[in-house]
Write an enzyme that holds these catalytic residues in place. Sequence first.
Site, PDB file in Angstrom:
ATOM      1  N   ASP A  30       0.895  -1.147   0.134  1.00  0.00           N
ATOM      2  CA  ASP A  30      -0.035   0.126   0.006  1.00  0.00           C
ATOM      3  C   ASP A  30       0.897   1.242   0.146  1.00  0.00           C
ATOM      4  OD1 ASP A  30      -2.523   1.119  -0.026  1.00  0.00           O
ATOM      5  OD2 ASP A  30      -2.994   0.892   2.152  1.00  0.00           O
ATOM      6  N   ASP A  31       0.759   2.066  -0.923  1.00  0.00           N
ATOM      7  CA  ASP A  31       1.265   3.384  -1.012  1.00  0.00           C
ATOM      8  C   ASP A  31       2.752   3.507  -1.218  1.00  0.00           C
ATOM      9  OD1 ASP A  31      -1.325   4.580  -0.624  1.00  0.00           O
ATOM     10  OD2 ASP A  31      -0.713   5.793   1.026  1.00  0.00           O
ATOM     11  N   CYS A  75      -6.173   4.213  -3.764  1.00  0.00           N
ATOM     12  CA  CYS A  75      -5.992   2.598  -3.602  1.00  0.00           C
ATOM     13  C   CYS A  75      -7.210   1.851  -4.389  1.00  0.00           C
ATOM     14  CB  CYS A  75      -6.150   2.416  -2.059  1.00  0.00           C
ATOM     15  SG  CYS A  75      -5.064   3.196  -1.102  1.00  0.00           S
ATOM     16  N   HIS A 129      -9.568  -4.100  -0.939  1.00  0.00           N
ATOM     17  CA  HIS A 129      -9.783  -3.035   0.005  1.00  0.00           C
ATOM     18  C   HIS A 129      -9.314  -3.414   1.251  1.00  0.00           C
ATOM     19  CE1 HIS A 129     -11.598   1.034   1.187  1.00  0.00           C
ATOM     20  NE2 HIS A 129     -10.561   1.240   0.624  1.00  0.00           N
ATOM     21  N   ASP A 314       0.422   0.078  -5.107  1.00  0.00           N
ATOM     22  CA  ASP A 314      -0.923   0.272  -5.646  1.00  0.00           C
ATOM     23  C   ASP A 314      -0.960   1.719  -6.255  1.00  0.00           C
ATOM     24  OD1 ASP A 314      -1.040   1.486  -3.210  1.00  0.00           O
ATOM     25  OD2 ASP A 314      -3.086   1.040  -2.709  1.00  0.00           O
ATOM     26  N   HIS A 315      -0.027   2.458  -6.158  1.00  0.00           N
ATOM     27  CA  HIS A 315       0.251   3.758  -6.918  1.00  0.00           C
ATOM     28  C   HIS A 315       1.519   4.377  -6.370  1.00  0.00           C
ATOM     29  CE1 HIS A 315      -1.606   5.006  -3.129  1.00  0.00           C
ATOM     30  NE2 HIS A 315      -2.690   4.526  -3.621  1.00  0.00           N
TER      31      HIS A 315
END
Length: 503
Positions: A30-31, A75, A129, A314-315
Amino acid sequence: MRANLLLLIPFGLCSQLCSARKNVLLIIVDDLRPEIGVYQDESNQYFSGIKTPNMDALAARSFVAKRAHVQQAVCSPSRASFLTGRRPDTTKTYRVAENFRHLGGNFTSLPQYFKQKGYATAGFGKVFHNAKNSEDIDEISWTEPYFKTMNKDKWKSKVSWKAASATKRLKYPLPDETIATAAVETINRLASKNNAKPFMLAVGFTKPHLPFIFPEEMFDLYPKTSINLPNNPYVPSNMPSRYAWSRWAELRKYQDIKGATGLMNDTLPDDLVKQLRRAYFSCVSFTDMQIGRVLQAVSEQGLNDDTIIALIGDHGYLLGEHGAWAKHSNFGLATRAPFMVSVPGLTDDSIISNEMVEFVDLFPTLVEAAGLGGLEVCPDDSTDIPLCVEGSSLMPLITNNASVPWKDIAFSQYPRTRRSTKKGVMGYSMTTQQYRYTEWKKFIPTTNEPRWNVNYSIELYDLTSDPDENHNVAEDSAYLEIRRDLQEKLRAGWRAVYPGGIK
Ligand SMILES: *[C@@H]1O[C@H](CO)[C@@H](O)[C@H](O)[C@H]1NC(C)=O
Ligand SMILES: *[C@@H]1O[C@H](CO)[C@@H](O)[C@H](O)[C@H]1NC(C)=O
Ligand SMILES: *[C@@H]1O[C@H](CO)[C@@H](O)[C@H](O)[C@H]1NC(C)=O
Ligand SMILES: *[C@@H]1O[C@H](CO)[C@@H](O)[C@H](O)[C@H]1NC(C)=O
Protein backbone atom coordinates in the site's frame (compact mmCIF):
# COMPACT_ATOMS: atom_id res chain seq x y z
CA MET A 1 5.43 -42.03 8.00
CA ARG A 2 7.42 -44.64 6.12
CA ALA A 3 4.46 -47.02 6.05
CA ASN A 4 2.55 -44.46 4.07
CA LEU A 5 5.08 -44.20 1.29
CA LEU A 6 3.43 -46.74 -0.98
CA LEU A 7 0.08 -45.10 -0.61
CA LEU A 8 1.62 -41.79 -1.53
CA ILE A 9 2.95 -42.91 -4.88
CA PRO A 10 -0.12 -41.81 -6.84
CA PHE A 11 0.20 -38.38 -5.27
CA GLY A 12 3.89 -38.37 -6.11
CA LEU A 13 2.97 -38.93 -9.74
CA CYS A 14 0.43 -36.17 -9.60
CA SER A 15 2.93 -33.86 -8.05
CA GLN A 16 5.23 -34.45 -11.01
CA LEU A 17 2.47 -33.85 -13.51
CA CYS A 18 0.97 -30.98 -11.61
CA SER A 19 4.31 -29.31 -11.01
CA ALA A 20 3.99 -27.94 -14.55
CA ARG A 21 1.43 -25.62 -12.98
CA LYS A 22 3.28 -23.01 -11.03
CA ASN A 23 2.05 -21.31 -7.88
CA VAL A 24 1.41 -17.59 -8.01
CA LEU A 25 2.28 -15.24 -5.16
CA LEU A 26 1.12 -11.65 -5.57
CA ILE A 27 2.47 -9.14 -3.04
CA ILE A 28 0.75 -5.74 -2.99
CA VAL A 29 2.25 -2.92 -0.92
CA ASP A 30 0.00 0.00 0.00
CA ASP A 31 1.31 3.45 -1.01
CA LEU A 32 4.78 2.17 -1.96
CA ARG A 33 6.38 4.38 -4.57
CA PRO A 34 9.45 2.89 -6.33
CA GLU A 35 11.43 3.58 -3.16
CA ILE A 36 13.41 0.35 -3.58
CA GLY A 37 17.10 -0.11 -4.29
CA VAL A 38 16.62 -1.28 -7.88
CA TYR A 39 14.75 1.90 -8.86
CA GLN A 40 17.26 4.34 -7.41
CA ASP A 41 19.83 4.37 -10.16
CA GLU A 42 18.41 6.74 -12.73
CA SER A 43 16.37 9.25 -10.79
CA ASN A 44 17.19 11.80 -8.13
CA GLN A 45 13.56 11.74 -6.99
CA TYR A 46 13.94 8.66 -4.84
CA PHE A 47 16.06 8.35 -1.70
CA SER A 48 19.51 6.92 -2.35
CA GLY A 49 19.81 5.71 1.25
CA ILE A 50 16.79 3.39 1.17
CA LYS A 51 17.30 -0.08 2.70
CA THR A 52 15.24 -2.79 1.01
CA PRO A 53 17.41 -5.95 0.94
CA ASN A 54 14.53 -8.40 0.45
CA MET A 55 12.84 -6.56 -2.40
CA ASP A 56 16.27 -6.04 -3.98
CA ALA A 57 16.95 -9.77 -3.80
CA LEU A 58 13.60 -10.46 -5.47
CA ALA A 59 14.35 -7.84 -8.13
CA ALA A 60 17.63 -9.65 -8.83
CA ARG A 61 15.57 -12.63 -10.07
CA SER A 62 12.67 -10.68 -11.63
CA PHE A 63 11.49 -8.76 -14.63
CA VAL A 64 11.53 -5.20 -13.28
CA ALA A 65 9.41 -2.58 -15.05
CA LYS A 66 11.07 0.77 -14.46
CA ARG A 67 8.28 2.72 -16.18
CA ALA A 68 5.13 1.16 -14.78
CA HIS A 69 2.14 3.41 -14.16
CA VAL A 70 -1.16 2.72 -12.41
CA GLN A 71 -4.44 3.63 -14.09
CA GLN A 72 -5.64 5.78 -11.19
CA ALA A 73 -3.55 7.04 -8.29
CA VAL A 74 -5.71 6.01 -5.33
CA CYS A 75 -6.14 2.65 -3.59
CA SER A 76 -9.36 0.89 -4.50
CA PRO A 77 -9.82 2.29 -8.05
CA SER A 78 -6.26 1.20 -8.85
CA ARG A 79 -6.79 -2.20 -7.24
CA ALA A 80 -10.18 -2.72 -8.94
CA SER A 81 -8.37 -1.96 -12.19
CA PHE A 82 -5.34 -4.24 -11.90
CA LEU A 83 -7.29 -7.03 -10.20
CA THR A 84 -9.77 -7.14 -13.09
CA GLY A 85 -7.33 -6.16 -15.85
CA ARG A 86 -9.70 -3.35 -16.89
CA ARG A 87 -9.39 0.41 -16.74
CA PRO A 88 -11.33 2.77 -14.43
CA ASP A 89 -13.69 3.80 -17.25
CA THR A 90 -14.69 0.12 -17.48
CA THR A 91 -14.73 -0.79 -13.77
CA LYS A 92 -16.43 2.60 -13.22
CA THR A 93 -14.73 2.55 -9.85
CA TYR A 94 -13.26 6.01 -9.30
CA ARG A 95 -13.55 6.43 -5.56
CA VAL A 96 -12.43 4.63 -2.45
CA ALA A 97 -15.71 3.22 -1.19
CA GLU A 98 -16.88 1.87 -4.56
CA ASN A 99 -17.16 -1.71 -5.75
CA PHE A 100 -16.61 -2.69 -9.38
CA ARG A 101 -19.15 -5.53 -9.26
CA HIS A 102 -21.97 -3.03 -8.65
CA LEU A 103 -20.73 -0.36 -11.05
CA GLY A 104 -18.71 -1.82 -13.93
CA GLY A 105 -19.96 -5.38 -14.06
CA ASN A 106 -19.62 -8.78 -12.43
CA PHE A 107 -16.09 -9.28 -13.75
CA THR A 108 -13.85 -12.25 -13.03
CA SER A 109 -11.08 -11.05 -10.73
CA LEU A 110 -7.48 -12.23 -10.93
CA PRO A 111 -7.67 -14.54 -7.89
CA GLN A 112 -11.16 -15.69 -8.95
CA TYR A 113 -9.71 -16.70 -12.31
CA PHE A 114 -7.08 -18.88 -10.64
CA LYS A 115 -9.78 -20.34 -8.39
CA GLN A 116 -11.76 -21.30 -11.50
CA LYS A 117 -8.62 -22.96 -12.86
CA GLY A 118 -8.43 -25.21 -9.81
CA TYR A 119 -5.96 -23.27 -7.69
CA ALA A 120 -6.25 -22.86 -3.95
CA THR A 121 -6.64 -19.08 -3.55
CA ALA A 122 -6.02 -17.13 -0.36
CA GLY A 123 -6.11 -13.40 0.44
CA PHE A 124 -4.41 -11.50 3.27
CA GLY A 125 -4.73 -7.93 4.52
CA LYS A 126 -5.49 -5.20 1.99
CA VAL A 127 -6.07 -6.74 -1.43
CA PHE A 128 -9.18 -5.20 -2.99
CA HIS A 129 -9.70 -2.79 -0.14
CA ASN A 130 -9.50 -2.50 3.64
CA ALA A 131 -11.08 -5.89 4.28
CA LYS A 132 -13.75 -4.55 6.63
CA ASN A 133 -16.60 -6.64 5.21
CA SER A 134 -17.28 -9.41 2.73
CA GLU A 135 -17.59 -6.94 -0.17
CA ASP A 136 -14.19 -5.41 0.58
CA ILE A 137 -12.76 -8.90 0.63
CA ASP A 138 -14.52 -9.95 -2.59
CA GLU A 139 -15.50 -13.27 -1.04
CA ILE A 140 -16.10 -15.00 -4.37
CA SER A 141 -12.36 -14.80 -5.18
CA TRP A 142 -11.08 -17.16 -2.50
CA THR A 143 -11.11 -20.87 -1.70
CA GLU A 144 -9.42 -20.36 1.71
CA PRO A 145 -10.65 -18.28 4.66
CA TYR A 146 -9.63 -14.63 4.19
CA PHE A 147 -7.10 -13.22 6.64
CA LYS A 148 -8.34 -9.76 7.64
CA THR A 149 -5.34 -8.49 9.70
CA MET A 150 -5.08 -8.38 13.49
CA ASN A 151 -4.35 -5.64 16.05
CA LYS A 152 -5.47 -2.76 13.83
CA ASP A 153 -7.32 -1.16 16.75
CA LYS A 154 -4.22 -1.45 18.94
CA TRP A 155 -2.16 0.66 16.56
CA LYS A 156 -4.54 3.50 15.67
CA SER A 157 -2.85 6.88 15.73
CA LYS A 158 -3.92 10.52 15.86
CA VAL A 159 -0.45 11.62 14.82
CA SER A 160 1.03 11.04 11.38
CA TRP A 161 3.94 8.86 12.52
CA LYS A 162 5.05 6.84 15.49
CA ALA A 163 7.92 4.51 16.34
CA ALA A 164 6.50 1.32 17.86
CA SER A 165 8.21 0.04 21.00
CA ALA A 166 9.49 -3.53 21.14
CA THR A 167 7.53 -4.19 24.35
CA LYS A 168 4.18 -3.24 22.85
CA ARG A 169 4.93 -5.13 19.63
CA LEU A 170 5.67 -8.26 21.63
CA LYS A 171 2.17 -8.08 23.06
CA TYR A 172 0.49 -6.79 19.93
CA PRO A 173 2.46 -7.46 16.74
CA LEU A 174 1.97 -4.75 14.12
CA PRO A 175 -0.84 -5.52 11.64
CA ASP A 176 1.63 -6.23 8.81
CA GLU A 177 3.51 -8.67 11.04
CA THR A 178 0.25 -10.57 11.53
CA ILE A 179 -0.29 -10.59 7.76
CA ALA A 180 3.17 -12.02 7.09
CA THR A 181 2.70 -14.64 9.83
CA ALA A 182 -0.63 -15.75 8.36
CA ALA A 183 0.82 -15.89 4.83
CA VAL A 184 3.77 -17.99 6.03
CA GLU A 185 1.43 -20.42 7.80
CA THR A 186 -0.73 -20.73 4.70
CA ILE A 187 2.27 -21.33 2.43
CA ASN A 188 3.48 -24.06 4.79
CA ARG A 189 0.04 -25.62 4.98
CA LEU A 190 -0.70 -25.57 1.24
CA ALA A 191 2.83 -26.69 0.30
CA SER A 192 2.57 -29.73 2.53
CA LYS A 193 -0.40 -31.05 0.53
CA ASN A 194 1.95 -32.79 -1.94
CA ASN A 195 1.31 -30.17 -4.60
CA ALA A 196 -2.12 -31.68 -5.21
CA LYS A 197 -3.27 -28.16 -6.06
CA PRO A 198 -1.15 -25.16 -6.97
CA PHE A 199 -1.86 -22.04 -4.93
CA MET A 200 -2.47 -18.39 -5.75
CA LEU A 201 -1.86 -16.05 -2.81
CA ALA A 202 -2.53 -12.32 -2.69
CA VAL A 203 -0.73 -10.75 0.26
CA GLY A 204 -1.60 -7.08 0.80
CA PHE A 205 0.65 -5.17 3.21
CA THR A 206 -0.77 -1.96 4.68
CA LYS A 207 2.42 0.07 5.22
CA PRO A 208 3.92 2.48 4.19
CA HIS A 209 0.36 3.92 4.15
CA LEU A 210 -0.34 6.64 6.76
CA PRO A 211 -0.08 6.73 9.72
CA PHE A 212 3.59 5.80 9.40
CA ILE A 213 4.04 3.26 12.22
CA PHE A 214 7.14 1.08 12.31
CA PRO A 215 9.36 -0.75 14.83
CA GLU A 216 11.56 1.76 16.63
CA GLU A 217 14.77 0.03 15.54
CA MET A 218 14.01 0.97 11.91
CA PHE A 219 15.01 4.51 12.84
CA ASP A 220 18.60 3.27 13.27
CA LEU A 221 18.70 2.62 9.52
CA TYR A 222 17.95 6.29 8.84
CA PRO A 223 19.94 8.74 10.97
CA LYS A 224 18.26 12.16 10.98
CA THR A 225 21.19 13.74 9.19
CA SER A 226 20.90 11.29 6.29
CA ILE A 227 17.40 12.41 5.29
CA ASN A 228 17.29 14.76 2.31
CA LEU A 229 14.68 17.32 1.32
CA PRO A 230 12.97 17.09 -2.05
CA ASN A 231 14.66 19.35 -4.61
CA ASN A 232 11.35 20.78 -5.88
CA PRO A 233 9.16 21.75 -2.90
CA TYR A 234 7.00 24.00 -5.09
CA VAL A 235 4.15 23.79 -7.57
CA PRO A 236 5.11 23.52 -11.28
CA SER A 237 5.15 26.83 -13.11
CA ASN A 238 1.97 27.42 -15.16
CA MET A 239 0.21 24.46 -13.60
CA PRO A 240 -3.59 24.71 -14.05
CA SER A 241 -4.25 25.00 -10.34
CA ARG A 242 -8.02 24.57 -10.38
CA TYR A 243 -7.82 20.86 -11.26
CA ALA A 244 -4.27 19.55 -11.13
CA TRP A 245 -3.75 20.34 -7.46
CA SER A 246 -4.84 18.16 -4.54
CA ARG A 247 -4.68 19.66 -1.04
CA TRP A 248 -3.44 16.37 0.51
CA ALA A 249 -6.26 16.20 3.05
CA GLU A 250 -5.16 12.65 3.84
CA LEU A 251 -2.09 13.94 5.68
CA ARG A 252 -3.62 17.15 7.03
CA LYS A 253 -6.14 15.28 9.17
CA TYR A 254 -3.41 14.20 11.64
CA GLN A 255 -2.96 16.24 14.84
CA ASP A 256 0.69 17.07 14.21
CA ILE A 257 -0.10 18.42 10.69
CA LYS A 258 -3.32 20.28 11.50
CA GLY A 259 -1.98 23.81 11.00
CA ALA A 260 -1.14 23.18 7.35
CA THR A 261 -3.38 24.65 4.63
CA GLY A 262 -2.47 22.36 1.73
CA LEU A 263 -2.52 25.45 -0.48
CA MET A 264 -0.10 25.72 -3.37
CA ASN A 265 3.43 26.78 -2.41
CA ASP A 266 2.51 26.79 1.29
CA THR A 267 4.91 23.95 2.08
CA LEU A 268 5.47 22.23 5.40
CA PRO A 269 8.49 23.30 7.50
CA ASP A 270 11.72 21.51 6.53
CA ASP A 271 12.02 19.74 9.87
CA LEU A 272 8.54 18.21 9.56
CA VAL A 273 9.20 17.23 5.94
CA LYS A 274 12.31 15.37 7.10
CA GLN A 275 10.45 13.68 9.95
CA LEU A 276 7.76 12.43 7.59
CA ARG A 277 10.25 11.22 5.01
CA ARG A 278 12.27 9.43 7.68
CA ALA A 279 9.12 7.74 8.99
CA TYR A 280 8.01 6.72 5.47
CA PHE A 281 11.43 5.23 4.68
CA SER A 282 11.33 3.38 8.02
CA CYS A 283 7.94 1.92 7.08
CA VAL A 284 9.31 0.82 3.71
CA SER A 285 12.14 -1.07 5.42
CA PHE A 286 9.70 -2.58 7.91
CA THR A 287 7.46 -3.84 5.09
CA ASP A 288 10.55 -5.12 3.30
CA MET A 289 11.28 -7.27 6.39
CA GLN A 290 7.77 -8.75 6.29
CA ILE A 291 8.11 -9.46 2.57
CA GLY A 292 11.39 -11.21 3.41
CA ARG A 293 9.57 -13.54 5.81
CA VAL A 294 7.04 -14.55 3.14
CA LEU A 295 9.73 -15.11 0.48
CA GLN A 296 11.71 -17.15 3.01
CA ALA A 297 8.73 -19.47 3.53
CA VAL A 298 8.45 -20.09 -0.22
CA SER A 299 12.16 -20.85 -0.32
CA GLU A 300 12.10 -23.12 2.75
CA GLN A 301 9.28 -25.15 1.24
CA GLY A 302 11.51 -25.72 -1.79
CA LEU A 303 9.05 -23.86 -4.03
CA ASN A 304 11.32 -21.21 -5.55
CA ASP A 305 11.37 -22.96 -8.94
CA ASP A 306 7.61 -23.55 -8.84
CA THR A 307 6.36 -20.13 -7.83
CA ILE A 308 5.75 -17.03 -9.92
CA ILE A 309 6.10 -13.98 -7.68
CA ALA A 310 4.79 -10.52 -8.49
CA LEU A 311 5.48 -7.52 -6.29
CA ILE A 312 3.71 -4.23 -6.90
CA GLY A 313 2.68 -1.00 -5.21
CA ASP A 314 -0.90 0.20 -5.71
CA HIS A 315 0.18 3.67 -6.91
CA GLY A 316 2.95 6.18 -6.35
CA TYR A 317 3.37 8.75 -3.60
CA LEU A 318 4.61 12.28 -3.06
CA LEU A 319 6.83 13.01 -0.07
CA GLY A 320 6.99 16.79 -0.26
CA GLU A 321 7.86 17.02 -3.96
CA HIS A 322 5.87 19.97 -5.42
CA GLY A 323 5.10 20.71 -1.75
CA ALA A 324 2.50 17.92 -1.97
CA TRP A 325 1.85 14.69 -0.10
CA ALA A 326 0.24 11.31 -0.78
CA LYS A 327 -1.41 10.56 -4.14
CA HIS A 328 -4.74 11.79 -5.59
CA SER A 329 -3.23 13.42 -8.68
CA ASN A 330 -1.80 12.79 -12.12
CA PHE A 331 1.79 13.73 -11.30
CA GLY A 332 4.29 11.09 -12.39
CA LEU A 333 5.26 10.51 -8.77
CA ALA A 334 1.63 9.62 -8.01
CA THR A 335 1.06 7.23 -10.94
CA ARG A 336 4.45 5.53 -11.10
CA ALA A 337 4.83 2.50 -8.83
CA PRO A 338 7.02 -0.57 -8.39
CA PHE A 339 6.19 -3.53 -10.63
CA MET A 340 8.23 -6.72 -10.78
CA VAL A 341 7.46 -10.29 -11.77
CA SER A 342 9.70 -13.25 -11.09
CA VAL A 343 9.13 -16.15 -13.48
CA PRO A 344 11.44 -19.07 -12.60
CA GLY A 345 13.53 -20.14 -15.56
CA LEU A 346 12.93 -16.89 -17.44
CA THR A 347 13.92 -14.03 -15.15
CA ASP A 348 16.57 -15.72 -12.98
CA ASP A 349 19.26 -13.28 -14.09
CA SER A 350 16.93 -10.27 -13.77
CA ILE A 351 15.53 -8.25 -16.66
CA ILE A 352 15.43 -4.49 -16.17
CA SER A 353 12.95 -2.96 -18.60
CA ASN A 354 12.47 0.68 -19.53
CA GLU A 355 9.41 -0.06 -21.71
CA MET A 356 6.08 1.50 -20.80
CA VAL A 357 4.07 -0.85 -18.58
CA GLU A 358 0.55 -0.39 -17.24
CA PHE A 359 -0.87 -2.09 -14.16
CA VAL A 360 -3.71 -3.57 -16.28
CA ASP A 361 -0.93 -5.70 -17.80
CA LEU A 362 -0.51 -7.65 -14.55
CA PHE A 363 -3.54 -9.97 -14.96
CA PRO A 364 -2.77 -11.26 -18.50
CA THR A 365 0.94 -11.52 -17.60
CA LEU A 366 0.38 -13.77 -14.58
CA VAL A 367 -2.09 -15.92 -16.52
CA GLU A 368 0.32 -16.43 -19.41
CA ALA A 369 3.32 -16.91 -17.11
CA ALA A 370 1.37 -19.67 -15.33
CA GLY A 371 0.95 -21.42 -18.68
CA LEU A 372 -2.80 -20.83 -18.87
CA GLY A 373 -2.70 -19.14 -22.27
CA GLY A 374 -3.75 -15.73 -23.51
CA LEU A 375 -6.85 -13.77 -22.50
CA GLU A 376 -9.23 -12.03 -24.90
CA VAL A 377 -8.99 -8.27 -25.21
CA CYS A 378 -12.23 -6.59 -24.10
CA PRO A 379 -14.50 -5.01 -26.71
CA ASP A 380 -15.59 -1.36 -26.26
CA ASP A 381 -18.48 -2.37 -24.05
CA SER A 382 -17.56 -5.32 -21.86
CA THR A 383 -20.19 -4.82 -19.14
CA ASP A 384 -21.58 -8.32 -19.65
CA ILE A 385 -18.32 -10.13 -20.37
CA PRO A 386 -17.02 -11.80 -17.22
CA LEU A 387 -13.52 -12.49 -18.53
CA CYS A 388 -11.48 -10.22 -20.79
CA VAL A 389 -8.68 -7.71 -20.27
CA GLU A 390 -7.67 -4.20 -21.31
CA GLY A 391 -3.97 -4.77 -20.75
CA SER A 392 -1.36 -6.78 -22.57
CA SER A 393 0.68 -9.71 -21.29
CA LEU A 394 4.29 -8.70 -20.68
CA MET A 395 5.58 -12.13 -21.73
CA PRO A 396 7.00 -10.78 -25.02
CA LEU A 397 9.21 -8.47 -22.92
CA ILE A 398 10.01 -11.20 -20.42
CA THR A 399 10.99 -13.65 -23.20
CA ASN A 400 12.76 -10.88 -25.07
CA ASN A 401 10.60 -11.39 -28.18
CA ALA A 402 11.80 -8.51 -30.31
CA SER A 403 9.21 -9.21 -33.01
CA VAL A 404 6.46 -7.77 -30.82
CA PRO A 405 6.57 -3.95 -30.99
CA TRP A 406 5.84 -2.39 -27.61
CA LYS A 407 3.48 0.42 -26.60
CA ASP A 408 4.95 3.85 -25.98
CA ILE A 409 2.15 5.10 -23.73
CA ALA A 410 0.81 4.40 -20.25
CA PHE A 411 -2.66 5.87 -19.54
CA SER A 412 -3.90 7.13 -16.19
CA GLN A 413 -6.80 9.25 -15.03
CA TYR A 414 -7.97 11.14 -11.97
CA PRO A 415 -11.43 12.59 -11.21
CA ARG A 416 -11.72 15.92 -9.45
CA THR A 417 -15.24 16.59 -8.21
CA ARG A 418 -17.64 14.52 -6.21
CA ARG A 419 -20.08 12.23 -7.90
CA SER A 420 -22.85 13.95 -5.94
CA THR A 421 -22.20 17.30 -7.58
CA LYS A 422 -23.58 17.80 -11.05
CA LYS A 423 -20.32 18.95 -12.49
CA GLY A 424 -17.69 16.26 -13.00
CA VAL A 425 -14.09 16.69 -14.08
CA MET A 426 -11.76 13.95 -15.23
CA GLY A 427 -8.05 14.41 -15.78
CA TYR A 428 -7.06 12.07 -18.60
CA SER A 429 -3.34 11.64 -18.53
CA MET A 430 -0.64 9.74 -20.35
CA THR A 431 3.05 9.15 -19.94
CA THR A 432 5.36 8.43 -22.84
CA GLN A 433 9.13 7.98 -22.71
CA GLN A 434 9.41 11.71 -23.28
CA TYR A 435 6.28 13.48 -22.09
CA ARG A 436 3.51 13.59 -19.57
CA TYR A 437 0.35 15.02 -21.09
CA THR A 438 -2.94 15.63 -19.25
CA GLU A 439 -6.29 17.10 -20.30
CA TRP A 440 -8.81 17.98 -17.61
CA LYS A 441 -12.17 17.29 -19.26
CA LYS A 442 -15.80 17.80 -18.46
CA PHE A 443 -17.08 14.42 -17.28
CA ILE A 444 -20.74 13.41 -17.16
CA PRO A 445 -21.22 11.65 -13.82
CA THR A 446 -24.45 9.87 -14.80
CA THR A 447 -22.98 8.13 -17.84
CA ASN A 448 -19.30 8.26 -16.87
CA GLU A 449 -18.36 9.79 -20.19
CA PRO A 450 -15.91 12.56 -20.96
CA ARG A 451 -16.80 15.50 -23.20
CA TRP A 452 -13.68 15.69 -25.34
CA ASN A 453 -14.80 19.00 -26.88
CA VAL A 454 -15.03 20.76 -23.52
CA ASN A 455 -11.53 21.68 -22.56
CA TYR A 456 -10.81 22.88 -19.02
CA SER A 457 -7.04 22.82 -18.92
CA ILE A 458 -3.96 21.08 -20.23
CA GLU A 459 -0.64 20.04 -18.74
CA LEU A 460 2.46 19.09 -20.69
CA TYR A 461 5.80 18.24 -19.08
CA ASP A 462 8.86 17.53 -21.17
CA LEU A 463 10.47 14.69 -19.24
CA THR A 464 13.72 14.88 -21.19
CA SER A 465 14.56 18.39 -20.02
CA ASP A 466 12.26 18.39 -16.98
CA PRO A 467 12.05 14.88 -15.46
CA ASP A 468 10.63 16.20 -12.17
CA GLU A 469 7.67 17.91 -13.92
CA ASN A 470 8.44 21.42 -12.70
CA HIS A 471 7.32 23.36 -15.79
CA ASN A 472 4.02 23.02 -17.60
CA VAL A 473 4.81 23.92 -21.21
CA ALA A 474 1.33 23.28 -22.65
CA GLU A 475 1.01 26.94 -23.64
CA ASP A 476 4.54 27.20 -25.00
CA SER A 477 4.40 27.71 -28.78
CA ALA A 478 7.54 25.63 -29.23
CA TYR A 479 5.45 22.61 -28.18
CA LEU A 480 2.43 23.27 -30.41
CA GLU A 481 3.05 20.33 -32.77
CA ILE A 482 3.91 17.97 -29.94
CA ARG A 483 0.78 18.99 -28.08
CA ARG A 484 -1.37 18.29 -31.14
CA ASP A 485 0.21 14.88 -31.57
CA LEU A 486 -0.27 13.96 -27.90
CA GLN A 487 -3.84 15.24 -27.95
CA GLU A 488 -4.65 12.84 -30.80
CA LYS A 489 -2.98 9.95 -29.02
CA LEU A 490 -4.88 10.65 -25.81
CA ARG A 491 -8.18 10.52 -27.68
CA ALA A 492 -7.21 7.40 -29.64
CA GLY A 493 -6.50 5.72 -26.31
CA TRP A 494 -4.95 2.39 -25.34
CA ARG A 495 -6.43 0.33 -28.17
CA ALA A 496 -4.47 2.28 -30.75
CA VAL A 497 -1.15 1.35 -29.14
CA TYR A 498 -1.95 -2.22 -28.08
CA PRO A 499 1.25 -4.27 -28.69
CA GLY A 500 0.92 -6.32 -31.85
CA GLY A 501 -2.54 -4.84 -32.53
CA ILE A 502 -5.93 -6.16 -31.40
CA LYS A 503 -7.12 -9.23 -33.29
C1 LIG B 1 -21.10 -13.03 -10.49
O1 LIG B 1 -20.47 -14.04 -11.26
C2 LIG B 1 -20.18 -15.21 -10.53
C3 LIG B 1 -19.41 -16.13 -11.43
O2 LIG B 1 -18.22 -15.53 -11.78
C4 LIG B 1 -21.47 -15.83 -10.02
O3 LIG B 1 -21.17 -16.95 -9.24
C5 LIG B 1 -22.22 -14.80 -9.19
O4 LIG B 1 -23.47 -15.31 -8.80
C6 LIG B 1 -22.43 -13.53 -9.97
N1 LIG B 1 -23.03 -12.53 -9.12
C7 LIG B 1 -24.05 -11.77 -9.53
C8 LIG B 1 -24.54 -10.77 -8.54
O5 LIG B 1 -24.54 -11.89 -10.63
C1 LIG C 1 4.99 28.26 -6.92
O1 LIG C 1 6.38 28.45 -6.94
C2 LIG C 1 7.01 28.15 -8.15
C3 LIG C 1 8.52 28.25 -7.96
O2 LIG C 1 8.83 29.47 -7.40
C4 LIG C 1 6.48 29.05 -9.23
O3 LIG C 1 7.07 28.73 -10.48
C5 LIG C 1 4.98 28.88 -9.33
O4 LIG C 1 4.45 29.77 -10.25
C6 LIG C 1 4.33 29.11 -7.97
N1 LIG C 1 2.92 28.79 -8.11
C7 LIG C 1 1.97 29.39 -7.41
C8 LIG C 1 0.58 29.00 -7.71
O5 LIG C 1 2.22 30.22 -6.57
C1 LIG D 1 7.25 -13.75 -30.82
O1 LIG D 1 6.06 -13.06 -31.14
C2 LIG D 1 5.51 -13.41 -32.37
C3 LIG D 1 4.37 -12.46 -32.68
O2 LIG D 1 3.40 -12.51 -31.66
C4 LIG D 1 5.10 -14.87 -32.33
O3 LIG D 1 4.56 -15.26 -33.58
C5 LIG D 1 6.30 -15.74 -31.99
O4 LIG D 1 5.90 -17.06 -31.80
C6 LIG D 1 6.99 -15.24 -30.72
N1 LIG D 1 8.22 -15.95 -30.53
C7 LIG D 1 8.53 -16.51 -29.38
C8 LIG D 1 9.88 -17.18 -29.32
O5 LIG D 1 7.78 -16.51 -28.42
C1 LIG E 1 -7.62 24.06 -24.19
O1 LIG E 1 -7.66 25.14 -23.30
C2 LIG E 1 -6.44 25.78 -23.10
C3 LIG E 1 -6.62 26.87 -22.08
O2 LIG E 1 -7.30 26.40 -20.97
C4 LIG E 1 -5.96 26.35 -24.42
O3 LIG E 1 -4.72 26.94 -24.24
C5 LIG E 1 -5.84 25.23 -25.42
O4 LIG E 1 -5.48 25.74 -26.68
C6 LIG E 1 -7.14 24.48 -25.55
N1 LIG E 1 -6.91 23.34 -26.37
C7 LIG E 1 -7.78 22.96 -27.25
C8 LIG E 1 -7.40 21.75 -28.02
O5 LIG E 1 -8.82 23.53 -27.43
